[in-house]
Design a protein around this motif. Structure first.
Motif, PDB file in Angstrom:
ATOM      1  N   ALA B 206      20.146  32.900  39.092  1.00  6.92           N
ATOM      2  CA  ALA B 206      19.984  33.017  37.604  1.00  6.92           C
ATOM      3  C   ALA B 206      18.593  33.114  37.078  1.00  6.92           C
ATOM      4  O   ALA B 206      18.483  34.033  36.166  1.00  6.92           O
ATOM      5  CB  ALA B 206      20.463  31.669  37.181  1.00  6.92           C
ATOM      6  N   VAL B 207      17.485  32.719  37.589  1.00  8.69           N
ATOM      7  CA  VAL B 207      16.085  32.977  37.411  1.00  8.69           C
ATOM      8  C   VAL B 207      15.858  34.506  37.637  1.00  8.69           C
ATOM      9  O   VAL B 207      15.309  34.916  36.603  1.00  8.69           O
ATOM     10  CB  VAL B 207      15.284  31.827  37.723  1.00  8.69           C
ATOM     11  CG1 VAL B 207      13.989  32.322  37.782  1.00  8.69           C
ATOM     12  CG2 VAL B 207      15.545  30.522  37.487  1.00  8.69           C
ATOM     13  N   ALA B 208      16.246  34.805  38.578  1.00 12.10           N
ATOM     14  CA  ALA B 208      15.887  36.384  39.060  1.00 12.10           C
ATOM     15  C   ALA B 208      16.413  37.074  38.128  1.00 12.10           C
ATOM     16  O   ALA B 208      15.910  38.006  37.565  1.00 12.10           O
ATOM     17  CB  ALA B 208      16.051  36.598  40.350  1.00 12.10           C
ATOM     18  N   ALA B 209      17.909  36.771  37.847  1.00 15.04           N
ATOM     19  CA  ALA B 209      18.659  37.933  36.944  1.00 15.04           C
ATOM     20  C   ALA B 209      17.958  37.762  35.609  1.00 15.04           C
ATOM     21  O   ALA B 209      17.966  38.883  34.873  1.00 15.04           O
ATOM     22  CB  ALA B 209      20.092  37.410  36.936  1.00 15.04           C
ATOM     23  N   TYR B 210      17.823  36.499  35.075  1.00 17.70           N
ATOM     24  CA  TYR B 210      17.179  36.647  33.595  1.00 17.70           C
ATOM     25  C   TYR B 210      15.832  37.276  33.573  1.00 17.70           C
ATOM     26  O   TYR B 210      15.637  37.881  32.395  1.00 17.70           O
ATOM     27  CB  TYR B 210      17.218  35.073  33.184  1.00 17.70           C
ATOM     28  CG  TYR B 210      17.058  35.095  31.807  1.00 17.70           C
ATOM     29  CD1 TYR B 210      17.995  35.198  30.583  1.00 17.70           C
ATOM     30  CD2 TYR B 210      15.655  34.434  31.407  1.00 17.70           C
ATOM     31  CE1 TYR B 210      17.496  35.149  29.449  1.00 17.70           C
ATOM     32  CE2 TYR B 210      15.382  34.373  29.909  1.00 17.70           C
ATOM     33  CZ  TYR B 210      16.569  34.840  29.155  1.00 17.70           C
ATOM     34  OH  TYR B 210      16.189  34.632  27.543  1.00 17.70           O
ATOM     35  N   GLU B 211      14.874  36.763  34.524  1.00 17.26           N
ATOM     36  CA  GLU B 211      13.678  37.631  34.283  1.00 17.26           C
ATOM     37  C   GLU B 211      13.611  39.126  34.462  1.00 17.26           C
ATOM     38  O   GLU B 211      13.134  39.819  33.454  1.00 17.26           O
ATOM     39  CB  GLU B 211      12.613  37.103  35.512  1.00 17.26           C
ATOM     40  CG  GLU B 211      12.229  35.470  35.534  1.00 17.26           C
ATOM     41  CD  GLU B 211      11.305  35.222  34.289  1.00 17.26           C
ATOM     42  OE1 GLU B 211      11.251  36.406  33.523  1.00 17.26           O
ATOM     43  OE2 GLU B 211      10.916  34.175  34.159  1.00 17.26           O
ATOM     44  N   LEU B 212      14.421  39.551  35.373  1.00 21.09           N
ATOM     45  CA  LEU B 212      14.705  40.951  35.442  1.00 21.09           C
ATOM     46  C   LEU B 212      15.252  41.623  34.321  1.00 21.09           C
ATOM     47  O   LEU B 212      14.901  42.682  33.576  1.00 21.09           O
ATOM     48  CB  LEU B 212      15.496  41.368  36.549  1.00 21.09           C
ATOM     49  CG  LEU B 212      14.560  41.320  38.079  1.00 21.09           C
ATOM     50  CD1 LEU B 212      15.402  41.390  39.095  1.00 21.09           C
ATOM     51  CD2 LEU B 212      13.617  41.620  38.032  1.00 21.09           C
ATOM     52  N   ASN B 276       7.745  35.250  38.947  1.00 15.83           N
ATOM     53  CA  ASN B 276       8.774  34.289  39.075  1.00 15.83           C
ATOM     54  C   ASN B 276      10.019  34.995  39.995  1.00 15.83           C
ATOM     55  O   ASN B 276      10.241  34.190  40.801  1.00 15.83           O
ATOM     56  CB  ASN B 276       9.310  34.039  37.700  1.00 15.83           C
ATOM     57  CG  ASN B 276       8.509  32.852  36.737  1.00 15.83           C
ATOM     58  OD1 ASN B 276       7.829  32.080  37.469  1.00 15.83           O
ATOM     59  ND2 ASN B 276       9.065  32.520  35.673  1.00 15.83           N
ATOM     60  N   THR B 277      10.212  36.162  39.444  1.00 13.31           N
ATOM     61  CA  THR B 277      11.254  36.833  40.381  1.00 13.31           C
ATOM     62  C   THR B 277      11.148  36.707  41.827  1.00 13.31           C
ATOM     63  O   THR B 277      12.004  36.390  42.732  1.00 13.31           O
ATOM     64  CB  THR B 277      11.544  38.145  39.880  1.00 13.31           C
ATOM     65  OG1 THR B 277      11.601  37.984  38.513  1.00 13.31           O
ATOM     66  CG2 THR B 277      12.946  38.826  40.321  1.00 13.31           C
ATOM     67  N   LYS B 278       9.821  37.141  41.979  1.00 15.87           N
ATOM     68  CA  LYS B 278       9.417  37.273  43.504  1.00 15.87           C
ATOM     69  C   LYS B 278       9.540  36.101  44.226  1.00 15.87           C
ATOM     70  O   LYS B 278       9.823  35.840  45.300  1.00 15.87           O
ATOM     71  CB  LYS B 278       8.114  37.765  43.431  1.00 15.87           C
ATOM     72  CG  LYS B 278       7.764  38.365  44.725  1.00 15.87           C
ATOM     73  CD  LYS B 278       6.278  39.225  44.723  1.00 15.87           C
ATOM     74  CE  LYS B 278       5.583  39.404  45.902  1.00 15.87           C
ATOM     75  NZ  LYS B 278       4.242  39.835  46.062  1.00 15.87           N
ATOM     76  N   ARG B 279       9.048  34.823  43.567  1.00 15.73           N
ATOM     77  CA  ARG B 279       8.942  33.541  44.075  1.00 15.73           C
ATOM     78  C   ARG B 279      10.254  33.060  44.429  1.00 15.73           C
ATOM     79  O   ARG B 279      10.643  32.333  45.506  1.00 15.73           O
ATOM     80  CB  ARG B 279       8.444  32.650  42.897  1.00 15.73           C
ATOM     81  CG  ARG B 279       7.798  31.336  43.526  1.00 15.73           C
ATOM     82  CD  ARG B 279       7.152  30.456  42.501  1.00 15.73           C
ATOM     83  NE  ARG B 279       7.612  30.603  41.366  1.00 15.73           N
ATOM     84  CZ  ARG B 279       8.471  29.816  40.942  1.00 15.73           C
ATOM     85  NH1 ARG B 279       9.555  29.195  41.554  1.00 15.73           N
ATOM     86  NH2 ARG B 279       8.936  30.222  39.626  1.00 15.73           N
ATOM     87  N   VAL B 280      11.385  33.082  43.729  1.00 20.16           N
ATOM     88  CA  VAL B 280      12.627  32.618  43.764  1.00 20.16           C
ATOM     89  C   VAL B 280      13.643  33.526  44.815  1.00 20.16           C
ATOM     90  O   VAL B 280      14.563  33.099  45.314  1.00 20.16           O
ATOM     91  CB  VAL B 280      13.777  32.608  42.474  1.00 20.16           C
ATOM     92  CG1 VAL B 280      12.694  31.554  41.525  1.00 20.16           C
ATOM     93  CG2 VAL B 280      13.827  34.032  41.732  1.00 20.16           C
TER      94      VAL B 280
END
Lengths: 111, 307
Positions: B206-212, B276-280
């Motif tokens: 969810a975090v990756a999707a939202y940031e992107l 953030n995306t990279k981290r998750v």
């Protein structure tokens, strides 16, 4: 602390009260939504002045249970609608983030 | 005067159909301000000023006798005959359009003759209207609007998703569309919740999707999100149509941002999106050129986590 105690005990006004009355263990204070995404713990209370529906989206993605809007910032209807559909509680208070953080923190520490 | 940039031969078929379907009468202004032969030029000047127009037909009993333009007025002022009667200075050799003609005639007249307006006559040679390039512009915009509304009404209500099968989805994201920002991520999160038991994994996706998704909204000219979930892997890929990231290495560094002030006031653009995306993500790839940026985030979770 139960989510409902945010109003019954800490006196914040619940403006979106369709939520599951779950147990809260963490809080996170930030107006930077990417920071919230990166660092807020799952099931946290988010203390912020970002009163718009993107804040709800961030809360939903990060698994945040409730948002406290400080300084009585006006909350748009579409934010409440989104929060309702995501079952995220929204509270409002005239207090600022510092005070609310302290109150929530003390309440959580006392448990 | 610049020609109207419509190629009446090789334009898209909708436009061609439009300029032949619309008649001059559909486009013209019917309320024509006219003056009489005996009106002094000085009064004409006042009429032009008052109504914000640059040309007036001279007509009596519905019959068109001539035209007076702001150029005639300027010349009269210059040469000192501003108190003359209109008929002494008006143009008598007139180019007119007829109300039955298709709009295409109007457009080519504006290109062919250097006039700012044309009087419109009906079959009985009566003055029934006047047309300027502004009238044409307005009419075309209204018709295009109607057409777009018609097309939009054919699109299923949720415009951000295109129905596709199973756990592979595609979402369109528009530039600066904060209204719908997050819709794709909500959907992706919902799919993950249905299929993955591990809530930490759901959160990472969810975090990756939202940031992107927010990156597409804030920084790109618009683009698409492709999401797939299979076995123990979720893949989120975003592809946009530009303008590209100048320094990709910097963009994945925390704190580097190119966001505008108002984007930041919403709580975004702190330079944490890509980091953030990279981290998750377990695998993270990015490539960028002025033609567009492609980001691919892969998140793996234990097979047992998937229900």
């Amino acid at each position: 602390m139960k989510l409902s105690e945010m109003s019954s005990s800490l006196g914040y006004t619940a403006v979106q009260d369709q939520f599951q009355d779950r147990d809260i263990q963490h809080g996170y204070t930030s107006d930077l939504l990417s920071d919230v995404m990166a660092n807020a713990a799952e099931g946290s209370v988010l203390i912020t002045i970002q009163a718009h529906k993107n804040a709800v989206a961030v809360a939903s993605m990060a698994g945040i249970a409730a948002i406290v809007i400080c300084n009585s910032r006006p909350i748009p209807d579409d934010m409440l609608e989104t929060a309702r559909s995501e079952c995220i509680a929204v509270f409002t208070t005239p207090k600022n983030q510092f005070t609310v953080s302290a109150e929530v923190y003390n309440r959580l520490q006392a448990e | 005067m610049n020609p109207i940039p419509i190629d009446t031969e090789d334009s898209p078929s909708f436009l061609m159909e439009l300029i032949y379907r619309l008649r001059i009468r559909d486009v013209m202004t019917e309320k024509v301000i006219t003056v009489k032969r005996g009106t002094p030029l000085r009064s004409v000047q006042a009429i032009m000023k008052e109504n914000g127009i640059t040309g007036v037909p001279v007509a009596e009993d519905g019959r068109l006798l001539g035209m007076i333009s702001v150029d005639d007025i300027l010349q009269a002022l210059d040469e000192g005959h501003i108190d003359d009667r209109v008929e002494e200075r008006m143009a008598r050799n007139l180019i007119v359009l007829e109300e039955d003609m298709p709009l295409s005639f109007g457009i080519s007249y504006f290109d062919k003759y250097r006039y700012g307006r044309f009087p419109i006559l009906d079959r009985n040679k009566h003055l029934v209207g006047i047309i300027t390039s502004r009238d044409i512009l307005v009419a075309l915009l209204m018709e295009f609007n109607k057409e777009v509304e018609k097309l939009e009404s054919r699109i299923p209500p949720d415009t951000s998703t295109t129905p596709s099968s199973g756990t592979s989805r595609e979402f369109a994201v528009r530039k600066f569309d904060f209204e719908n920002a997050g819709k794709a991520s909500f959907e992706i999160k919902k799919i993950c919740k249905e299929h993955i038991a591990n809530s930490k994994a759901v959160r990472r996706v969810a975090v990756a999707a939202y940031e992107l998704e927010m990156n597409l909204v804030v920084h790109s000219n618009g683009g698409k999100i492709f999401f797939s979930l299979s076995g123990d892997t979720a893949v989120i890929e975003t592809v946009d149509t530009g303008p590209g990231i100048e320094d990709v290495d910097q963009a994945v560094e925390e704190g580097y941002t190119t966001a505008t002030e108002w984007v930041r006031s919403l709580g975004f653009g702190a330079g944490m999106g890509l980091p953030n995306t990279k981290r998750v993500s377990d695998d993270f790839a990015i490539e960028s050129s002025p033609g567009g940026t492609r980001v691919c985030a892969t998140i793996r979770f234990d097979k047992g986590d998937q229900t």
